[in-house]
Write a protein that holds these residues in place. Structure first.
Motif, PDB file in Angstrom:
ATOM      1  N   ALA A 147       0.829  -1.206   0.000  1.00  0.00           N
ATOM      2  CA  ALA A 147       0.000   0.000   0.000  1.00  0.00           C
ATOM      3  C   ALA A 147       0.861   1.253   0.000  1.00  0.00           C
ATOM      4  N   LYS A 148       1.958   1.230   0.745  1.00  0.00           N
ATOM      5  CA  LYS A 148       2.868   2.376   0.786  1.00  0.00           C
ATOM      6  C   LYS A 148       3.511   2.597  -0.575  1.00  0.00           C
ATOM      7  N   ALA A 149       3.922   1.508  -1.230  1.00  0.00           N
ATOM      8  CA  ALA A 149       4.588   1.623  -2.529  1.00  0.00           C
ATOM      9  C   ALA A 149       3.622   2.049  -3.625  1.00  0.00           C
ATOM     10  N   ALA A 150       2.341   1.693  -3.487  1.00  0.00           N
ATOM     11  CA  ALA A 150       1.366   1.976  -4.546  1.00  0.00           C
ATOM     12  C   ALA A 150       1.138   3.462  -4.739  1.00  0.00           C
ATOM     13  N   GLY A 151       1.193   4.239  -3.661  1.00  0.00           N
ATOM     14  CA  GLY A 151       0.959   5.673  -3.779  1.00  0.00           C
ATOM     15  C   GLY A 151      -0.492   5.987  -4.095  1.00  0.00           C
ATOM     16  N   LEU A 152      -0.732   7.244  -4.481  1.00  0.00           N
ATOM     17  CA  LEU A 152      -2.110   7.692  -4.705  1.00  0.00           C
ATOM     18  C   LEU A 152      -2.272   8.380  -6.054  1.00  0.00           C
ATOM     19  N   LYS A 153      -1.514   7.936  -7.051  1.00  0.00           N
ATOM     20  CA  LYS A 153      -1.661   8.517  -8.389  1.00  0.00           C
ATOM     21  C   LYS A 153      -2.996   8.128  -9.017  1.00  0.00           C
ATOM     22  N   VAL A 154      -3.507   6.969  -8.620  1.00  0.00           N
ATOM     23  CA  VAL A 154      -4.847   6.531  -9.008  1.00  0.00           C
ATOM     24  C   VAL A 154      -5.558   6.113  -7.726  1.00  0.00           C
ATOM     25  N   PRO A 155      -6.891   6.022  -7.714  1.00  0.00           N
ATOM     26  CA  PRO A 155      -7.580   5.552  -6.504  1.00  0.00           C
ATOM     27  C   PRO A 155      -7.018   4.209  -6.035  1.00  0.00           C
ATOM     28  N   LEU A 156      -6.913   4.058  -4.719  1.00  0.00           N
ATOM     29  CA  LEU A 156      -6.289   2.884  -4.130  1.00  0.00           C
ATOM     30  C   LEU A 156      -7.257   2.186  -3.188  1.00  0.00           C
ATOM     31  N   VAL A 157      -7.338   0.861  -3.317  1.00  0.00           N
ATOM     32  CA  VAL A 157      -8.090   0.025  -2.377  1.00  0.00           C
ATOM     33  C   VAL A 157      -7.088  -0.933  -1.742  1.00  0.00           C
ATOM     34  N   PHE A 158      -7.035  -0.980  -0.417  1.00  0.00           N
ATOM     35  CA  PHE A 158      -5.955  -1.682   0.260  1.00  0.00           C
ATOM     36  C   PHE A 158      -6.450  -2.651   1.318  1.00  0.00           C
ATOM     37  N   ILE A 159      -5.543  -3.563   1.703  1.00  0.00           N
ATOM     38  CA  ILE A 159      -5.628  -4.297   2.967  1.00  0.00           C
ATOM     39  C   ILE A 159      -4.355  -3.967   3.722  1.00  0.00           C
ATOM     40  N   VAL A 160      -4.481  -3.394   4.907  1.00  0.00           N
ATOM     41  CA  VAL A 160      -3.311  -3.071   5.721  1.00  0.00           C
ATOM     42  C   VAL A 160      -3.546  -3.537   7.152  1.00  0.00           C
ATOM     43  N   GLY A 161      -2.460  -3.774   7.856  1.00  0.00           N
ATOM     44  CA  GLY A 161      -2.561  -4.198   9.243  1.00  0.00           C
ATOM     45  C   GLY A 161      -2.423  -3.050  10.218  1.00  0.00           C
ATOM     46  N   GLN A 162      -1.623  -2.048   9.848  1.00  0.00           N
ATOM     47  CA  GLN A 162      -1.419  -0.902  10.725  1.00  0.00           C
ATOM     48  C   GLN A 162      -2.553   0.107  10.555  1.00  0.00           C
ATOM     49  N   ASP A 163      -2.655   1.029  11.501  1.00  0.00           N
ATOM     50  CA  ASP A 163      -3.682   2.061  11.465  1.00  0.00           C
ATOM     51  C   ASP A 163      -3.426   2.978  10.259  1.00  0.00           C
ATOM     52  N   PRO A 164      -4.324   2.991   9.259  1.00  0.00           N
ATOM     53  CA  PRO A 164      -4.066   3.786   8.054  1.00  0.00           C
ATOM     54  C   PRO A 164      -4.124   5.289   8.285  1.00  0.00           C
ATOM     55  N   VAL A 165      -4.752   5.716   9.387  1.00  0.00           N
ATOM     56  CA  VAL A 165      -4.781   7.151   9.695  1.00  0.00           C
ATOM     57  C   VAL A 165      -3.430   7.595  10.237  1.00  0.00           C
ATOM     58  N   SER A 166      -2.892   6.873  11.207  1.00  0.00           N
ATOM     59  CA  SER A 166      -1.616   7.250  11.814  1.00  0.00           C
ATOM     60  C   SER A 166      -0.457   7.133  10.830  1.00  0.00           C
ATOM     61  N   THR A 167      -0.574   6.250   9.842  1.00  0.00           N
ATOM     62  CA  THR A 167       0.489   6.120   8.842  1.00  0.00           C
ATOM     63  C   THR A 167       0.322   7.098   7.682  1.00  0.00           C
ATOM     64  N   GLY A 168      -0.777   7.875   7.688  1.00  0.00           N
ATOM     65  CA  GLY A 168      -0.979   8.879   6.650  1.00  0.00           C
ATOM     66  C   GLY A 168      -1.565   8.356   5.357  1.00  0.00           C
ATOM     67  N   LEU A 169      -2.035   7.108   5.377  1.00  0.00           N
ATOM     68  CA  LEU A 169      -2.590   6.528   4.159  1.00  0.00           C
ATOM     69  C   LEU A 169      -3.969   7.095   3.843  1.00  0.00           C
ATOM     70  N   VAL A 170      -4.753   7.400   4.891  1.00  0.00           N
ATOM     71  CA  VAL A 170      -6.089   7.976   4.711  1.00  0.00           C
ATOM     72  C   VAL A 170      -6.249   9.180   5.630  1.00  0.00           C
ATOM     73  N   ASP A 171      -7.221  10.025   5.293  1.00  0.00           N
ATOM     74  CA  ASP A 171      -7.508  11.206   6.121  1.00  0.00           C
ATOM     75  C   ASP A 171      -8.238  10.822   7.403  1.00  0.00           C
ATOM     76  N   SER A 172      -9.207   9.944   7.280  1.00  0.00           N
ATOM     77  CA  SER A 172      -9.948   9.429   8.430  1.00  0.00           C
ATOM     78  C   SER A 172     -10.568   8.108   8.028  1.00  0.00           C
ATOM     79  N   MET A 173     -11.061   7.366   8.995  1.00  0.00           N
ATOM     80  CA  MET A 173     -11.651   6.070   8.691  1.00  0.00           C
ATOM     81  C   MET A 173     -12.975   6.217   7.949  1.00  0.00           C
ATOM     82  N   ASN A 174     -13.751   7.247   8.275  1.00  0.00           N
ATOM     83  CA  ASN A 174     -15.062   7.429   7.654  1.00  0.00           C
ATOM     84  C   ASN A 174     -15.007   8.194   6.342  1.00  0.00           C
ATOM     85  N   ARG A 175     -14.083   9.152   6.220  1.00  0.00           N
ATOM     86  CA  ARG A 175     -13.905   9.925   4.986  1.00  0.00           C
ATOM     87  C   ARG A 175     -12.443   9.791   4.596  1.00  0.00           C
ATOM     88  N   PRO A 176     -12.093   8.659   4.000  1.00  0.00           N
ATOM     89  CA  PRO A 176     -10.672   8.314   3.854  1.00  0.00           C
ATOM     90  C   PRO A 176      -9.896   9.106   2.807  1.00  0.00           C
TER      91      PRO A 176
END
Length: 317
Positions: A98-127
């Motif tokens: 997920a980290k390597a994929a970046g956000l050049k196109v919409p991304l759908v992921f499976i991650v184990g760590q908190d995606p908010v704290s890692t900066g992958l999404v803005d929030s869980m409800n409005r990602p």
């Protein structure tokens, strides 16, 4: 072998994008930290999720698979290769992918760590531009340790196998849980199969009574080796997904990884149907399953407590 699997194994097959363009179907990039052979059941679940939304691979959607095979250093180049193609969106499985994929196109992921704290999404409800499943089984290390101690009360010193490329947080959590249970934890690191074998040898030398394995995509890819070494050294182990006891490990406790793959297939289908990722909240598992391999317990000379037999969601004979 299904056509999708064959295409993934040969690295994407140059003819596939041509076929997709000829049929004018959307192309989805699929970036995985794992290996195609051991992930077949999960990619089949991803396909089922797509089919729930009316998309059939090879007919109404093309999927370009790229596999790091446990070597996280390969992920940036694999992601760049996918992004050089006319993708509708990207699916990525595992935090490194997920980290390597970046956000050049919409991304759908499976991650184990908190995606908010890692900066992958803005929030869980409005990602934002990325969404998916937060498969947070790493937070269950204390519960796994408790279950293993219930299964094997004589365990006093446990080995923790972790991949430093994935993170060292589980060692802190598990040591805290072990202290509560009056147990000791010995940590060994491994990021290659050779290092896994060396780590087991070192743990056996220190006299550990059991083993806990970090939830890490590389270890998922190498689970048959890990299970074989656990068996060889007669070390009872607990893991995060049922695929480990299904392959001969003692037990697991965690959410269903197959269902998480199905869920990201559904999300990919929804985005292809016109949904915005920001309108699709990040999902978290709500059901956790305990799986026990009864045959392995017998081989290790363990009597499974009646309470665990009753509580188990699945018993593998």
């Amino acid at each position: 072998m299904r056509r999708r699997q064959f295409i993934g194994l040969v690295g994407g097959a140059a003819a596939w994008p041509l076929a997709a363009r000829a049929q004018q179907v959307p192309v989805v990039g699929f970036l995985s930290s794992r290996s195609p052979d051991e992930a077949t059941g999960h990619t089949n679940a991803f396909s089922r999720g797509l089919e729930e939304m009316g998309f059939v691979e090879g007919r109404s959607v093309a999927v370009e698979y790229r596999w790091a095979k446990g070597d996280y250093n390969q992920l940036p180049s694999l992601a760049a290769d996918l992004l050089s193609r006319p993708l509708a969106l990207m699916a990525a499985t595992g935090d490194p992918a997920a980290k390597a994929a970046g956000l050049k196109v919409p991304l759908v992921f499976i991650v184990g760590q908190d995606p908010v704290s890692t900066g992958l999404v803005d929030s869980m409800n409005r990602p934002g531009k990325a969404t998916g499943v937060n498969f947070f089984t790493g937070d269950l290390g204390g519960k796994r340790l408790e279950l293993l101690c219930t299964m094997v009360p004589s365990v006093r010193t446990l080995g923790l196998l972790l991949n430093p490329r994935f993170g060292i947080e589980p060692s802190i959590q598990l040591k805290q849980a072990a202290q509560t249970l009056s147990r000791e934890v010995v940590v060994q690191s491994a990021s290659t199969d050779t290092e896994i074998e060396a780590a087991f040898a070192a743990l056996v030398k220190t006299g550990v009574d059991g083993i806990v394995v970090q939830n890490d995509p590389f270890f998922d890819s190498s689970r048959r080796l890990i299970v074989a070494l656990s068996s060889r050294h007669r070390l009872p182990g607990i893991f995060h997904i049922r695929e480990f006891p299904a392959d001969g490990g003692l037990m697991s406790y965690g959410a269903s990884l197959a269902d998480s793959y199905r869920q990201i297939g559904v999300y990919v289908g929804k985005i292809l149907r016109g949904a915005k990722s920001d309108d699709l909240p990040v999902l978290r598992p709500t059901k956790f399953e305990m799986v026990i391999n009864v045959s392995t317990a017998k081989t290790l000379g363990l009597a499974v407590p009646q309470s665990m037999l009753i509580a188990a969601d699945e018993l593998i004979q």
